[in-house]
Scaffold this motif. Structure first.
Motif, short mmCIF file in Angstrom:
data_model
loop_
_atom_site.label_atom_id
_atom_site.label_comp_id
_atom_site.label_asym_id
_atom_site.label_seq_id
_atom_site.Cartn_x
_atom_site.Cartn_y
_atom_site.Cartn_z
N GLY A 149 -5.95 -7.85 27.17
CA GLY A 149 -6.39 -8.13 27.78
C GLY A 149 -7.06 -6.93 29.34
N ASN A 150 -5.55 -6.36 28.92
CA ASN A 150 -5.78 -5.65 30.46
C ASN A 150 -6.38 -3.90 29.40
N VAL A 151 -7.69 -3.74 28.66
CA VAL A 151 -8.24 -2.45 28.85
C VAL A 151 -9.19 -1.90 29.08
N VAL A 152 -9.91 -1.25 29.31
CA VAL A 152 -11.22 -0.80 29.24
C VAL A 152 -11.56 0.06 28.75
N CYS A 153 -13.11 0.08 28.38
CA CYS A 153 -13.92 0.94 28.12
C CYS A 153 -14.46 1.97 28.45
N VAL A 154 -14.15 3.38 28.35
CA VAL A 154 -14.53 4.27 28.88
C VAL A 154 -15.21 5.35 28.39
N ILE A 155 -16.64 5.88 29.03
CA ILE A 155 -17.15 6.81 28.45
C ILE A 155 -17.90 8.04 29.06
N CYS A 156 -17.53 9.45 28.25
CA CYS A 156 -18.10 10.34 28.83
C CYS A 156 -19.42 10.80 29.10
N PRO A 157 -20.46 10.77 29.67
CA PRO A 157 -21.58 11.19 29.79
C PRO A 157 -21.85 13.11 29.27
N ASN A 158 -20.62 13.97 29.02
CA ASN A 158 -20.95 14.59 28.79
C ASN A 158 -20.72 15.10 27.67
N CYS A 159 -19.48 14.37 27.40
CA CYS A 159 -19.25 14.38 25.54
C CYS A 159 -19.56 13.67 24.20
N ASP A 160 -20.23 12.74 25.40
CA ASP A 160 -20.01 11.25 25.13
C ASP A 160 -18.91 10.66 23.52
N TRP A 161 -17.50 11.10 24.63
CA TRP A 161 -16.02 11.11 23.99
C TRP A 161 -15.60 8.89 24.55
N ARG A 162 -15.96 8.56 23.38
CA ARG A 162 -15.76 6.72 24.21
C ARG A 162 -13.94 6.85 23.95
N LEU A 190 -10.77 3.56 24.62
CA LEU A 190 -10.19 2.49 25.44
C LEU A 190 -8.88 2.85 26.12
N SER A 191 -8.15 2.76 27.09
CA SER A 191 -7.35 2.95 27.92
C SER A 191 -7.42 1.44 29.37
N VAL A 192 -6.02 2.06 30.16
CA VAL A 192 -5.72 0.71 31.23
C VAL A 192 -6.52 1.57 32.26
#
Ligand SMILES: [Zn+2]
Length: 375
Positions: A22-35, A37-39
């Motif tokens: 439940g406690n995970v977010v998905c984040v995206i780097c607008p510069n290099c497009d690496w995606r 998952l983290s807390v």
């Protein structure tokens, strides 16, 4: 974002449905497009890959468009490099750069370390196949050899191992587990930078264990950039290798060759295998981050070496000033030498020294130019 195109026909799928708790977010780097998952709350907004700021949280209740990329973690290799060794490696790296930029200090490198897990695919599949091969069986062959010793001929018995090859064919129906395949487009580049990982030491992992142990920042798990369709062809040689090994055992053979099979795959299960990588960086003369990657198991390090032309120019200028001062003294001695003959020799020596020192001023600039030429 094209590969994440929305599919309205499916029901909303949350991140926890994809096996990440439940406690995970998905984040995206607008510069290099690496995606990643983290807390939430335990990450900075800085991308651990390119170091640009402004990581954006992918805010949606529906992750159905990511179902081919986000799968549950199953196996991993933990971070396994003691702090002292990491610090020693970083300082070794810093020392290899002459005229290092101001920002390249061991403290900076150390405080900017971030943990990233790189994904690989793990596939389980049911396989049905017809196969054929040549199986080799060892047998002992006795022969006799004549040897001349002690003034007479002796007959000696020699036993040697030979292989008898027999054609075999059969059917195979098996469940194969954990066949791996690259999950990133840049997998090969990253592996050549990081070196080998000891896959035999892999451990089973759950998301809570993965994120639970970190002291300050949570590790960031890179989301695959190759989906199942991309990665599938890479698994085929590995499935075949496993089948070949099993056939060898099933036939109780000692060797196997010319293994051919026609497999049919069904009921596949895809999960992730995570490899540990530290990242850090320093800023070069132009304030551009130069990244450093460290294998979280072996501590093998790789980073771009950038020396500081600013620093080299300063040193060159100082040397040049010294050369000019020596030259000025030599000229003064030369002028005085017209009155005091003994000083002429001193003026000559001074002139030679000023030329040598003047030439040495080229060294810092040439060195930096040479280092920065490396790719
Ligand atoms: Zn980035």
């Amino acid at each position: 974002m094209s590969e994440f195109s929305a599919n309205n026909a499916t029901k909303p799928i949350s991140l926890s449905h994809l096996g990440w708790g439940g406690n995970v977010v998905c984040v995206i780097c607008p510069n290099c497009d690496w995606r990643y998952l983290s807390v939430p709350g335990r990450i900075t907004d800085e991308c651990p890959h390119c170091r640009a700021g402004g990581l954006q949280e992918f805010q949606s209740d529906d992750f159905s468009m990511m179902t081919d990329f986000i799968k549950p973690p199953e196996m991993y290799l933990p971070f396994n490099v003691p702090q002292e060794k990491l610090s020693e490696k970083l300082s070794q790296f810093a020392k290899t750069i002459p005229f290092a930029p101001e920002d390249l200090t061991i403290q900076n490198l150390f405080s900017r370390l971030r943990m990233v897990y790189l994904p690989m695919w793990l596939v389980d599949s049911q396989v049905k196949a017809n196969w054929q091969a040549e199986c080799g069986f060892y047998y002992q062959a006795k022969s006799h050899q004549e040897k001349f010793s002690g003034g007479r001929w002796n007959t000696q018995e020699v036993i040697e191992t030979r292989t008898r090859w027999e054609p075999r064919l059969g059917k195979l129906m098996r469940q194969f587990h954990n066949i791996s395949a690259p999950a990133l487009d840049e997998h090969r580049r990253l592996m050549s930078a990081l070196g080998n990982f000891p896959f035999e030491q892999a451990k089973v992992i759950s998301p809570s264990e993965l994120f639970g142990n970190a002291t300050t920042f949570a590790p960031m798990v890179r989301i695959p950039s190759r989906d199942k369709d991309d990665a599938w062809p890479d698994t085929l040689p590995r499935f075949q290798e496993r089948a070949r090994e099993e056939t060898l055992q099933a036939c109780a053979a000692d060797q196997i060759r010319e293994f051919k099979w026609k497999p049919e795959f069904s009921t596949q299960n895809w999960t992730l295998f995570l490899l540990p990588m530290w990242t850090s960086y320093y800023l070069d003369d132009e304030n551009k981050p130069q990244s450093i990657l460290v294998n979280g198991q072996s501590s093998q390090m790789s980073g771009t070496r950038r020396a500081s032309m600013k620093k080299a120019k300063k040193v060159s200028l100082t040397i040049l000033i010294v050369a000019v001062v020596i030259l000025a003294l030599a000229i003064a001695a030369g002028l005085l030498g017209m009155l005091v003959p003994g000083l002429m020799l001193l003026a000559g020596i001074g002139l030679v020294i000023s030329i040598i020192v003047g030439l040495a001023a080229i060294y810092p600039i040439a060195t930096v130019w040479n280092v920065n030429r490396e790719r």
